[in-house]
Write a protein that holds these residues in place. Sequence first.
Motif, short mmCIF file in Angstrom:
data_model
loop_
_atom_site.label_atom_id
_atom_site.label_comp_id
_atom_site.label_asym_id
_atom_site.label_seq_id
_atom_site.Cartn_x
_atom_site.Cartn_y
_atom_site.Cartn_z
N ALA A 118 16.17 8.93 5.05
CA ALA A 118 17.61 9.15 4.88
C ALA A 118 18.29 9.55 6.18
CB ALA A 118 17.85 10.23 3.83
N ILE A 119 17.52 9.96 7.20
CA ILE A 119 18.09 10.37 8.48
C ILE A 119 17.98 9.21 9.46
CG2 ILE A 119 18.04 12.11 10.30
CD1 ILE A 119 18.60 13.22 7.50
N PRO A 120 19.09 8.69 9.94
CA PRO A 120 19.02 7.53 10.85
C PRO A 120 18.46 7.92 12.21
CG PRO A 120 21.28 8.29 10.63
CD PRO A 120 20.48 9.09 9.66
N ASN B 196 8.02 -4.47 6.10
CA ASN B 196 9.20 -5.06 5.47
C ASN B 196 10.31 -4.00 5.47
OD1 ASN B 196 10.94 -6.63 3.96
ND2 ASN B 196 9.30 -7.40 2.64
N ARG B 197 11.39 -4.24 6.20
CA ARG B 197 12.45 -3.25 6.33
C ARG B 197 13.72 -3.70 5.63
NH1 ARG B 197 9.88 -3.33 11.35
NH2 ARG B 197 9.01 -1.31 11.99
N LEU B 198 14.37 -2.74 4.99
CA LEU B 198 15.65 -3.04 4.34
C LEU B 198 16.51 -1.78 4.31
CD1 LEU B 198 15.43 -1.86 1.10
CD2 LEU B 198 13.72 -3.69 1.08
N LYS B 199 17.83 -1.99 4.22
CA LYS B 199 18.79 -0.90 4.12
C LYS B 199 19.46 -0.95 2.75
CE LYS B 199 20.02 -0.60 9.04
NZ LYS B 199 19.71 0.83 9.23
N THR B 200 19.56 0.20 2.13
CA THR B 200 20.13 0.25 0.79
C THR B 200 20.62 1.65 0.49
OG1 THR B 200 19.71 -0.20 -1.55
CG2 THR B 200 17.91 0.77 -0.29
N THR C 42 0.82 -1.22 0.00
CA THR C 42 0.00 0.00 0.00
C THR C 42 0.86 1.26 0.00
OG1 THR C 42 -0.09 -0.10 2.41
CG2 THR C 42 -1.91 -1.11 1.19
N GLY C 43 2.15 1.12 0.18
CA GLY C 43 3.04 2.28 0.16
C GLY C 43 4.33 1.98 0.88
N LEU C 44 5.28 2.87 0.73
CA LEU C 44 6.57 2.71 1.40
C LEU C 44 7.14 4.08 1.77
CD1 LEU C 44 9.10 3.48 -0.76
CD2 LEU C 44 8.28 1.40 -1.82
N VAL C 45 8.09 4.05 2.70
CA VAL C 45 8.77 5.27 3.16
C VAL C 45 10.26 5.01 3.15
CG1 VAL C 45 9.02 6.96 5.01
CG2 VAL C 45 6.82 5.85 4.64
N MET C 46 11.01 5.91 2.51
CA MET C 46 12.48 5.86 2.54
C MET C 46 12.96 6.98 3.44
SD MET C 46 13.46 5.30 -1.45
CE MET C 46 12.47 4.25 -2.53
N ASN D 93 16.93 3.88 4.93
CA ASN D 93 16.13 2.90 5.66
C ASN D 93 14.74 2.86 5.02
OD1 ASN D 93 17.81 2.09 8.16
ND2 ASN D 93 17.98 4.32 8.13
N VAL D 94 14.44 1.77 4.34
CA VAL D 94 13.20 1.64 3.58
C VAL D 94 12.22 0.78 4.35
CG1 VAL D 94 12.19 1.01 1.35
CG2 VAL D 94 14.56 1.81 1.46
N ASN D 95 11.04 1.32 4.61
CA ASN D 95 9.96 0.58 5.27
C ASN D 95 8.83 0.38 4.27
OD1 ASN D 95 11.19 0.49 7.87
ND2 ASN D 95 10.61 2.63 8.17
N ILE D 96 8.59 -0.86 3.87
CA ILE D 96 7.56 -1.20 2.90
C ILE D 96 6.40 -1.87 3.62
CG2 ILE D 96 7.04 -2.40 0.74
CD1 ILE D 96 10.01 -2.41 0.13
N THR D 97 5.21 -1.33 3.43
CA THR D 97 4.01 -1.95 4.01
C THR D 97 3.53 -3.03 3.05
OG1 THR D 97 3.44 0.15 5.05
CG2 THR D 97 1.72 -1.53 4.94
N GLU D 98 3.85 -4.28 3.36
CA GLU D 98 3.51 -5.40 2.48
C GLU D 98 2.18 -6.02 2.91
OE1 GLU D 98 5.39 -9.67 0.96
OE2 GLU D 98 6.47 -8.42 2.43
N ILE D 99 1.34 -6.32 1.93
CA ILE D 99 0.04 -6.96 2.18
C ILE D 99 0.21 -8.47 1.95
CG2 ILE D 99 -2.37 -7.07 1.52
CD1 ILE D 99 -1.51 -4.45 2.86
N VAL D 100 -0.04 -9.22 3.00
CA VAL D 100 0.12 -10.68 2.94
C VAL D 100 -1.26 -11.33 3.01
CG1 VAL D 100 1.14 -12.69 4.05
CG2 VAL D 100 2.36 -10.50 4.06
#
Length: 751
Positions: free
Chosen positions: A631-633, A666-670, A625-629, A644-651
Amino acid sequence: AEVESDILRRVRTLLRELDGHHPACQCDRGMLRWTLHKKIDQNPSNSSILVRILVKELERAERGDFRHYIIPLLHTLMYTLIKAPCISDELCSRVYDFCKKLLTLPKPFCTIGLDYAVRLKMERTAPGMLYQRMVISEQSLKSDPYPYQEKIFIFADPELLSKAICNALVTDTEAAQVSQSPRACMCYVIIHAMQAALGEGCDVSGLKRSLQDMPMSDVEHWFRQVVAAVECAGNEASADRGQHAARLEKIYCAVLSSLQAGDAPLGGMQGTPLPNPSISFHLWTEDDQLWKELVLFIRPLSQSCEPDCLSQDLDNFEIQDIISDCECCEQTRFSVLSTDSGIERDLPAAAEEPFAPCSTETEQSRLQRKGGIKKKPSPLESMAFLQAGCNGPGAKPPAKPQRRPGIPPEPAAPLQRLHTARIVLLGDDRILGRLAQAYHSLRKRETRRVFLTPRLNLQFYYIPVMTGQPNTLAVADHAATSHEELCEVAGYLGRADPWYESNINTLCHMIPKLATMPSSPSKHLVTDLFITDVIAYYVRMGIQPVCFQVYAVKIFFNDPAQEPAEDVFLTELRTQVQESISHRELSMTKKKMTLDGPGIDLTVTYRKVVMSDRVKELAMSLRSTGLVMKAIPADEAEDLVCLNVNITEIVRINNLSGRSFSAVANRLKTRNIKIRSTEQRPFTVCLDKDSRRAYRNVISVEVSPCLEPSYCLQKTRTMKFSLHETEDVGLVKYMPKSLLLPINTFAGIIQ
């Protein structure tokens, strides 16, 4: 003893606040340092007492390993020392020795210690030098020995701050400049230099009366004499404090000659005010407004051009306009038709000196003939032409004799950064997003044609201000109304630097409160002194930058005919599912949501951040439904060059009761990431929490660290000659690769 006990109590209260023990009265937060310095300003003879106490506290902090005390105490001490009428050499020596001890500590302690040790070494030889240089540069006083100029530009977004706050800040900055005439500032420099060198032997009252009765030309004369004496002593390696005092005593006796120097009773130590720096307040309404103000600061049109040139429209104010503008201030130029073919054999045998033998100079010029290929001028050579029409320090002479053919031109004098622009941003993260845009645009413009970079030292400062009003500019579906969300950069800087937290972050709610106070004598007393003084203290002592990575984003739209958009962001990128417009799309969306749940199908390709810094490409498909990136830790110990990417995943969950859906974070660093809508359903993109920078009908987004434009240009030039090289070679290896936005604090990041 009573005065010393009171000052010690105030210093210890200041240190307790650094430990998190805030004063019982919340209105005192952030004002402890200010009230301490104001108390000393009221009785300048106590400056030595405060310096001595601060030195003892610094030595105690070093022995007890209370390192978080060191930088706040050192800044407080140096600010007191600069403003003090006279400090003994013994006390300066103790401070100098402590600063040298800091060189054994890690950054930022060694960096600040080295900077202050260099300044103190000059101050010990030529007392009053730090005060003199600060006043000359901040007030742009004309001085050949020290030709530096500084100016503070306060930028505020009128759509983020209320009208009352903007009006209050305009009133305060204008009021701070009223009593600061060049004559008064010159008198301050003369009086402070005399008192710092002569101490108790200086008749300050008599000196003031003598300077008041002088014409302006005589004040300027004695100002130049004092500045030359102080600068000469400070820059001489073998200079002696006694010789400097004797030199200033001669000037002192000459100034007081009309009042019979030495006959008047001495009035003891008297403080000399440190004038407020030159401040201009700007409502940020145009995208290129920052660049225009910097250009006008470097070369004010009103000083170097005819009045007819002043009516030029700044909307189209480009570098070529400046060049043509400069031509109106120079002498008339005549075009000469050249008949020189550029071929050596076509030169006349001895056209200029028919009877002279072939000299060494003539032979050298013949040997240096080229093959008729005209060299394209470099950007720095273009800057030399720009300087030719600009008056002021560092400018080249307007005209030179025409050189003989074949003789190489004289090398241009190296450009000096004589100007310092201190940009203070007021607002929340959204104004920093605008700053990142403007800074990226400025760097691109400078890459195409250098103008500001060789001559301007650019410093950025940030003061968070929250109005407490409803956030009208936030995205409607996700209103970021809390202080923590809108001031992430300020929160990070406060965690990294406790002195920034204590002195600057406390202004977040204080400035709106002072701006909305009812008009009264006490209100003007507080605002005129407090807000202006804190801004001046911040820009004077905040010398350690914290560098934030600027990220580039490329946005693709669902309409193939629409060109992709390129933008940058500093703090956050947010995506959300876009609502369908047509009935057909709406019915298909409802059917899809019934089967697969809310949101849209996305493919995410990114480079995973690993400890070894090796590239690891990953890809995944999901419904979101959306995600937030971000850049400030959240922690100052984390890497600033990481998303720091936070993805709202629908399961989808199948159970006995039927089909249901749940949202999973769903969190990931890139550092590099690509997102694409696989079903061609559009989504919205919002940059830096600012709805004015929102994009609709987006189907794909590519995010990566923004590259420094000068690096990109040099890389392109290098690739022309080495097509198969993938790694950086030549000059590119030594150039900064990423575009970083430096924001100054008092300590930088304390590890």
